[in-house]
Design a protein around this motif. Structure first.
Motif, PDB file in Angstrom:
ATOM      1  N   GLY A  90       4.333   6.109  -7.865  1.00  0.00           N
ATOM      2  CA  GLY A  90       5.266   5.635  -6.837  1.00  0.00           C
ATOM      3  C   GLY A  90       5.962   4.344  -7.235  1.00  0.00           C
ATOM      4  N   GLN A  91       6.798   3.850  -6.334  1.00  0.00           N
ATOM      5  CA  GLN A  91       7.564   2.631  -6.595  1.00  0.00           C
ATOM      6  C   GLN A  91       7.073   1.446  -5.754  1.00  0.00           C
ATOM      7  N   GLY A  92       6.245   1.719  -4.740  1.00  0.00           N
ATOM      8  CA  GLY A  92       5.818   0.667  -3.815  1.00  0.00           C
ATOM      9  C   GLY A  92       4.696  -0.188  -4.368  1.00  0.00           C
ATOM     10  N   PRO A  93       4.256  -1.150  -3.552  1.00  0.00           N
ATOM     11  CA  PRO A  93       3.184  -2.052  -3.980  1.00  0.00           C
ATOM     12  C   PRO A  93       1.927  -1.295  -4.395  1.00  0.00           C
ATOM     13  N   LEU A  94       1.250  -1.829  -5.382  1.00  0.00           N
ATOM     14  CA  LEU A  94       0.000  -1.233  -5.846  1.00  0.00           C
ATOM     15  C   LEU A  94      -0.943  -2.363  -6.249  1.00  0.00           C
ATOM     16  N   LEU A  95      -1.915  -2.608  -5.402  1.00  0.00           N
ATOM     17  CA  LEU A  95      -2.924  -3.639  -5.632  1.00  0.00           C
ATOM     18  C   LEU A  95      -4.264  -2.929  -5.753  1.00  0.00           C
ATOM     19  N   VAL A  96      -4.950  -3.109  -6.866  1.00  0.00           N
ATOM     20  CA  VAL A  96      -6.215  -2.404  -7.103  1.00  0.00           C
ATOM     21  C   VAL A  96      -7.333  -3.404  -7.411  1.00  0.00           C
ATOM     22  N   GLY A  97      -8.588  -2.933  -7.302  1.00  0.00           N
ATOM     23  CA  GLY A  97      -9.737  -3.754  -7.643  1.00  0.00           C
ATOM     24  C   GLY A  97      -9.904  -4.980  -6.758  1.00  0.00           C
TER      25      GLY A  97
END
Length: 184
Positions: A90-97
């Motif tokens: 996707g193009q939206g925000p991606l916050l992991v961990g």
């Protein structure tokens, strides 16, 4: 026979207490627009107060944010966090961990979030605990693969009394009743 002065004072005190009502809760907000940032909440938080941390940034990389605050009294804490997890393609925000801890003044972890899942493109976690008066630091870490959006909310309440406290209060009321009956 009761003293009229005692009755008038008791009535005035009860009226003043009922008119005063509960103390108004305060919400302290901290806004971050960078992945690596820190802030200090100047005014002490107490029972009924809230701390809200809002992050939105278009930067990518390691997230490390620390928010220092002080509690003026012992209380129970309820924390909730939510962050956007858009799909990998996707193009939206991606916050992991994402990990959220509360550290005491000696940098020891006194509360840590427990991951509860992903729902509708949002990661959610929560944490509970009891904190005494003192200085604390809320630390949020993670990895911003793309833009990052993270909200953390802490609410502080009076601790729930133990059953022994109620027994002691009832005993005190019974003693006051016995003294009042004896004065008659």
């Amino acid at each position: 026979m009761r003293s009229p002065t005692f009755v008038r004072w008791t009535g005035a005190a009860a009226l003043a207490a009922s008119l005063a009502g509960p103390a108004l809760a305060e919400t302290r907000s901290v806004t971050y627009t960078d992945l690596s940032a820190s802030a200090t909440v100047e005014e002490a938080l107490g029972a009924g107060d809230n701390l809200f941390v809002d992050t939105f940034t278009t930067r990518h990389g390691a997230l490390y944010q620390s928010t220092s605050f002080t509690l003026s009294e012992r209380g129970d804490m309820n924390g909730l966090a939510g962050w956007i997890i858009d799909t990998a393609d996707g193009q939206g925000p991606l916050l992991v961990g994402v990990n959220i801890d509360i550290l005491d003044q000696w940098r020891s972890v006194v509360a840590s979030d427990s991951f509860t899942g992903v729902l509708g493109g949002f990661g959610h976690s929560s944490f509970l605990g009891s904190l005494g008066p003192g200085s604390y630091t809320l630390v949020a870490t993670g990895d911003a693969v793309r833009d990052a959006s993270l909200d953390i909310s802490l609410s502080f309440t009076q601790p729930i009394p133990e059953p022994e406290t109620y027994a002691m209060m009832l005993g005190g009321l019974a003693l006051l009743g016995a003294v009042a009956r004896r004065r008659r």
